[in-house]
Design a protein around this motif. Structure first.
Motif, PDB file in Angstrom:
ATOM      1  N   ASP A   1      -1.321  10.715 -25.660  1.00  0.00           N
ATOM      2  CA  ASP A   1      -1.311   9.263 -25.476  1.00  0.00           C
ATOM      3  C   ASP A   1      -0.892   8.920 -24.046  1.00  0.00           C
ATOM      4  O   ASP A   1      -1.516   8.084 -23.373  1.00  0.00           O
ATOM      5  N   GLU A   2       0.182   9.559 -23.594  1.00  0.00           N
ATOM      6  CA  GLU A   2       0.719   9.259 -22.263  1.00  0.00           C
ATOM      7  C   GLU A   2      -0.240   9.710 -21.170  1.00  0.00           C
ATOM      8  O   GLU A   2      -0.493   8.974 -20.205  1.00  0.00           O
ATOM      9  N   LEU A   3      -0.785  10.922 -21.316  1.00  0.00           N
ATOM     10  CA  LEU A   3      -1.675  11.461 -20.291  1.00  0.00           C
ATOM     11  C   LEU A   3      -2.940  10.628 -20.154  1.00  0.00           C
ATOM     12  O   LEU A   3      -3.384  10.310 -19.043  1.00  0.00           O
ATOM     13  N   ILE A   4      -3.538  10.262 -21.272  1.00  0.00           N
ATOM     14  CA  ILE A   4      -4.778   9.483 -21.224  1.00  0.00           C
ATOM     15  C   ILE A   4      -4.494   8.069 -20.739  1.00  0.00           C
ATOM     16  O   ILE A   4      -5.310   7.463 -20.037  1.00  0.00           O
ATOM     17  N   GLY A   5      -3.318   7.520 -21.084  1.00  0.00           N
ATOM     18  CA  GLY A   5      -2.942   6.224 -20.540  1.00  0.00           C
ATOM     19  C   GLY A   5      -2.813   6.258 -19.026  1.00  0.00           C
ATOM     20  O   GLY A   5      -3.108   5.276 -18.342  1.00  0.00           O
ATOM     21  N   LEU A   6      -2.391   7.385 -18.481  1.00  0.00           N
ATOM     22  CA  LEU A   6      -2.253   7.528 -17.027  1.00  0.00           C
ATOM     23  C   LEU A   6      -3.594   7.744 -16.334  1.00  0.00           C
ATOM     24  O   LEU A   6      -3.813   7.235 -15.229  1.00  0.00           O
ATOM     25  N   THR A   7      -4.487   8.510 -16.950  1.00  0.00           N
ATOM     26  CA  THR A   7      -5.663   9.001 -16.228  1.00  0.00           C
ATOM     27  C   THR A   7      -7.012   8.706 -16.878  1.00  0.00           C
ATOM     28  O   THR A   7      -8.038   8.798 -16.210  1.00  0.00           O
TER      29      THR A   7
ATOM     30  N   ARG B   1       0.833  -1.207   0.000  1.00  0.00           N
ATOM     31  CA  ARG B   1       0.000   0.000   0.000  1.00  0.00           C
ATOM     32  C   ARG B   1       0.862   1.250   0.000  1.00  0.00           C
ATOM     33  O   ARG B   1       0.567   2.218  -0.721  1.00  0.00           O
ATOM     34  N   VAL B   2       1.939   1.230   0.782  1.00  0.00           N
ATOM     35  CA  VAL B   2       2.846   2.385   0.814  1.00  0.00           C
ATOM     36  C   VAL B   2       3.502   2.564  -0.552  1.00  0.00           C
ATOM     37  O   VAL B   2       3.619   3.691  -1.059  1.00  0.00           O
ATOM     38  N   ASN B   3       3.934   1.467  -1.160  1.00  0.00           N
ATOM     39  CA  ASN B   3       4.567   1.544  -2.476  1.00  0.00           C
ATOM     40  C   ASN B   3       3.604   2.104  -3.522  1.00  0.00           C
ATOM     41  O   ASN B   3       4.007   2.890  -4.393  1.00  0.00           O
ATOM     42  N   ILE B   4       2.347   1.698  -3.442  1.00  0.00           N
ATOM     43  CA  ILE B   4       1.358   2.201  -4.399  1.00  0.00           C
ATOM     44  C   ILE B   4       1.128   3.689  -4.191  1.00  0.00           C
ATOM     45  O   ILE B   4       1.012   4.454  -5.165  1.00  0.00           O
ATOM     46  N   MET B   5       1.066   4.139  -2.922  1.00  0.00           N
ATOM     47  CA  MET B   5       0.926   5.572  -2.653  1.00  0.00           C
ATOM     48  C   MET B   5       2.083   6.353  -3.260  1.00  0.00           C
ATOM     49  O   MET B   5       1.889   7.411  -3.865  1.00  0.00           O
ATOM     50  N   GLN B   6       3.294   5.839  -3.099  1.00  0.00           N
ATOM     51  CA  GLN B   6       4.462   6.514  -3.659  1.00  0.00           C
ATOM     52  C   GLN B   6       4.413   6.518  -5.183  1.00  0.00           C
ATOM     53  O   GLN B   6       4.772   7.513  -5.822  1.00  0.00           O
TER      54      GLN B   6
ATOM     55  N   GLU C   1       3.392   9.345 -10.504  1.00  0.00           N
ATOM     56  CA  GLU C   1       2.578   9.493 -11.712  1.00  0.00           C
ATOM     57  C   GLU C   1       1.899  10.864 -11.755  1.00  0.00           C
ATOM     58  O   GLU C   1       1.716  11.443 -12.829  1.00  0.00           O
ATOM     59  N   VAL C   2       1.540  11.398 -10.602  1.00  0.00           N
ATOM     60  CA  VAL C   2       0.972  12.753 -10.555  1.00  0.00           C
ATOM     61  C   VAL C   2       2.000  13.765 -11.036  1.00  0.00           C
ATOM     62  O   VAL C   2       1.666  14.723 -11.745  1.00  0.00           O
ATOM     63  N   GLY C   3       3.262  13.559 -10.665  1.00  0.00           N
ATOM     64  CA  GLY C   3       4.314  14.434 -11.173  1.00  0.00           C
ATOM     65  C   GLY C   3       4.404  14.384 -12.690  1.00  0.00           C
ATOM     66  O   GLY C   3       4.619  15.411 -13.348  1.00  0.00           O
ATOM     67  N   LYS C   4       4.217  13.197 -13.276  1.00  0.00           N
ATOM     68  CA  LYS C   4       4.219  13.070 -14.736  1.00  0.00           C
ATOM     69  C   LYS C   4       3.049  13.843 -15.343  1.00  0.00           C
ATOM     70  O   LYS C   4       3.198  14.485 -16.387  1.00  0.00           O
ATOM     71  N   ILE C   5       1.883  13.762 -14.707  1.00  0.00           N
ATOM     72  CA  ILE C   5       0.711  14.491 -15.217  1.00  0.00           C
ATOM     73  C   ILE C   5       1.012  15.980 -15.289  1.00  0.00           C
ATOM     74  O   ILE C   5       0.751  16.641 -16.305  1.00  0.00           O
ATOM     75  N   ASN C   6       1.574  16.535 -14.223  1.00  0.00           N
ATOM     76  CA  ASN C   6       1.864  17.968 -14.198  1.00  0.00           C
ATOM     77  C   ASN C   6       2.909  18.354 -15.237  1.00  0.00           C
ATOM     78  O   ASN C   6       2.827  19.422 -15.851  1.00  0.00           O
ATOM     79  N   SER C   7       3.891  17.489 -15.450  1.00  0.00           N
ATOM     80  CA  SER C   7       4.898  17.750 -16.481  1.00  0.00           C
ATOM     81  C   SER C   7       4.250  17.756 -17.865  1.00  0.00           C
ATOM     82  O   SER C   7       4.557  18.612 -18.707  1.00  0.00           O
ATOM     83  N   ILE C   8       3.342  16.817 -18.107  1.00  0.00           N
ATOM     84  CA  ILE C   8       2.686  16.731 -19.410  1.00  0.00           C
ATOM     85  C   ILE C   8       1.799  17.943 -19.653  1.00  0.00           C
ATOM     86  O   ILE C   8       1.822  18.544 -20.736  1.00  0.00           O
ATOM     87  N   THR C   9       1.001  18.328 -18.663  1.00  0.00           N
ATOM     88  CA  THR C   9       0.094  19.469 -18.859  1.00  0.00           C
ATOM     89  C   THR C   9       0.878  20.762 -19.058  1.00  0.00           C
ATOM     90  O   THR C   9       0.459  21.631 -19.829  1.00  0.00           O
ATOM     91  N   THR C  10       2.029  20.885 -18.391  1.00  0.00           N
ATOM     92  CA  THR C  10       2.869  22.071 -18.594  1.00  0.00           C
ATOM     93  C   THR C  10       3.354  22.133 -20.037  1.00  0.00           C
ATOM     94  O   THR C  10       3.317  23.195 -20.680  1.00  0.00           O
TER      95      THR C  10
ATOM     96  N   GLU D   1      -3.011  28.186 -20.457  1.00  0.00           N
ATOM     97  CA  GLU D   1      -3.142  28.002 -19.018  1.00  0.00           C
ATOM     98  C   GLU D   1      -3.135  26.517 -18.678  1.00  0.00           C
ATOM     99  O   GLU D   1      -3.738  25.709 -19.369  1.00  0.00           O
ATOM    100  N   LYS D   2      -2.455  26.165 -17.592  1.00  0.00           N
ATOM    101  CA  LYS D   2      -2.474  24.779 -17.113  1.00  0.00           C
ATOM    102  C   LYS D   2      -2.676  24.814 -15.597  1.00  0.00           C
ATOM    103  O   LYS D   2      -2.323  25.777 -14.911  1.00  0.00           O
ATOM    104  N   TYR D   3      -3.276  23.741 -15.096  1.00  0.00           N
ATOM    105  CA  TYR D   3      -3.597  23.646 -13.672  1.00  0.00           C
ATOM    106  C   TYR D   3      -2.915  22.406 -13.103  1.00  0.00           C
ATOM    107  O   TYR D   3      -2.781  21.385 -13.769  1.00  0.00           O
ATOM    108  N   THR D   4      -2.482  22.511 -11.856  1.00  0.00           N
ATOM    109  CA  THR D   4      -1.608  21.517 -11.258  1.00  0.00           C
ATOM    110  C   THR D   4      -2.370  20.610 -10.305  1.00  0.00           C
ATOM    111  O   THR D   4      -3.171  21.076  -9.499  1.00  0.00           O
ATOM    112  N   ILE D   5      -2.078  19.307 -10.397  1.00  0.00           N
ATOM    113  CA  ILE D   5      -2.655  18.331  -9.483  1.00  0.00           C
ATOM    114  C   ILE D   5      -1.666  18.066  -8.356  1.00  0.00           C
ATOM    115  O   ILE D   5      -0.457  18.003  -8.566  1.00  0.00           O
ATOM    116  N   GLY D   6      -2.191  17.912  -7.156  1.00  0.00           N
ATOM    117  CA  GLY D   6      -1.364  17.564  -6.006  1.00  0.00           C
ATOM    118  C   GLY D   6      -1.993  16.415  -5.233  1.00  0.00           C
ATOM    119  O   GLY D   6      -3.100  15.971  -5.536  1.00  0.00           O
ATOM    120  N   THR D   7      -1.280  15.911  -4.240  1.00  0.00           N
ATOM    121  CA  THR D   7      -1.802  14.858  -3.373  1.00  0.00           C
ATOM    122  C   THR D   7      -1.868  15.370  -1.944  1.00  0.00           C
ATOM    123  O   THR D   7      -1.058  16.208  -1.531  1.00  0.00           O
TER     124      THR D   7
END
Length: 280
Positions: free
Chosen positions: A206-212, A159-164, A169-178, A238-244
């Motif tokens: 392709d990458e973003l939709i594969g993630l989310t 569970r901890v590994n999945i959280m990490q 992956e959230v960091g990848k989303i923000n990089s892609i949207t930027t 404009e882009k908006y950032t996802i966080g956890t």
């Protein structure tokens, strides 16, 4: 009436136009195995000439634009399949890991340990005064308890590994949207006529939709807008950032950093599978 100079100029213009088209053809061949590359097509146009009392004379040909050969319908269908594939593959990988933790199959697995536990009770019930049966039951009980403790520890680690992994992956989303917002800005400068930028945008989608499993819309100016769970991630430049944010020591949720009260439920793509396994 045309002159020698105008005829030579017309020929030069034609040669330059076709030279550009030939260069584009060579680029198509060179990038035949490049991921995300779409075959380019040269659009030629007739150039208006001069008019005089004798009539109109053509101005030759010009290389008007270069466009990538793309089917928006096929790309949408493909990206839907990508999101489903990433979701199912991630679920399969994580469930296989859980299966290994449980050790369900074979005599060495949990089922075998439970069988030995109940068999030991059966043996003791047949001869309650047998010291050997009592000792055997004590031993299989101890081993079963150790097995449960081991499973619990490994599942918590998982569970901890999945959280990490979700955080990465959230960091990848923000990089892609930027980068998508940056490409939108570049496309605006080129009035949408930039096939190489559109190739890169296609890879990012392709990458973003594969993630989310996010949705998107290509606007008439070739800019892309991206939406996730009803919220806008990219709109124009404009882009908006996802966080956890942590709910407790073992659970997290996704939020929009520009509006922390806005959280996300991602059910598609790789991250959707990670959340589903994490919450199981």
């Amino acid at each position: 009436m045309t002159t020698i100079n105008s005829t030579l100029a017309l020929g030069k213009k034609a040669l330059l136009a076709h030279q550009g088209a030939m260069g584009m053809g060579a680029d198509n061949v060179a990038n035949v195995n490049t991921p995300g590359y779409a075959r380019k097509r040269a659009n030629m146009r007739s150039v208006a000439g001069l008019r005089n009392v004798l009539g109109a004379f053509g101005g030759g040909v010009d290389l008007a634009s270069i466009w990538g050969e793309r089917s928006l319908f096929v790309e949408r269908q493909m990206r839907t399949a990508i999101a489903e594939d990433e979701n199912s593959q991630t679920s399969q990988q994580k469930l296989q890991m859980i299966e290994e933790i449980m050790g369900e199959l074979g005599e060495a697995g949990l089922s075998g340990a439970l069988d030995r536990f109940w068999n030991a009770w059966q043996d003791l019930s047949n001869d309650p005064n047998s010291l050997a049966s009592r000792e055997a039951l004590r031993e299989v009980s101890r081993r079963l308890i150790e097995r449960f403790h081991s499973i619990d520890t490994h599942l918590k680690d998982q569970r901890v590994n999945i959280m990490q992994e979700i955080g990465l992956e959230v960091g990848k989303i923000n990089s892609i949207t930027t980068e998508l917002a940056s490409i939108n800005a570049d496309l605006a400068r080129y009035s949408g006529n930039a096939p190489d930028l559109i190739d890169r945008r296609s890879q990012l989608l392709d990458e973003l939709i594969g993630l989310t499993g996010a949705t998107y819309q290509i606007e008439r100016d070739e800019m892309v807008s991206v939406y996730l769970d009803g919220a806008t991630l990219v709109s124009g430049i404009e882009k908006y950032t996802i966080g956890t944010t942590k709910l407790d020591s073992e659970r997290i949720k996704l939020i929009l950093r520009e509006a922390p009260d806005r959280d996300f439920d991602i059910v598609g793509g790789k991250i959707g599978a990670l959340f589903e396994i994490h919450e199981t």
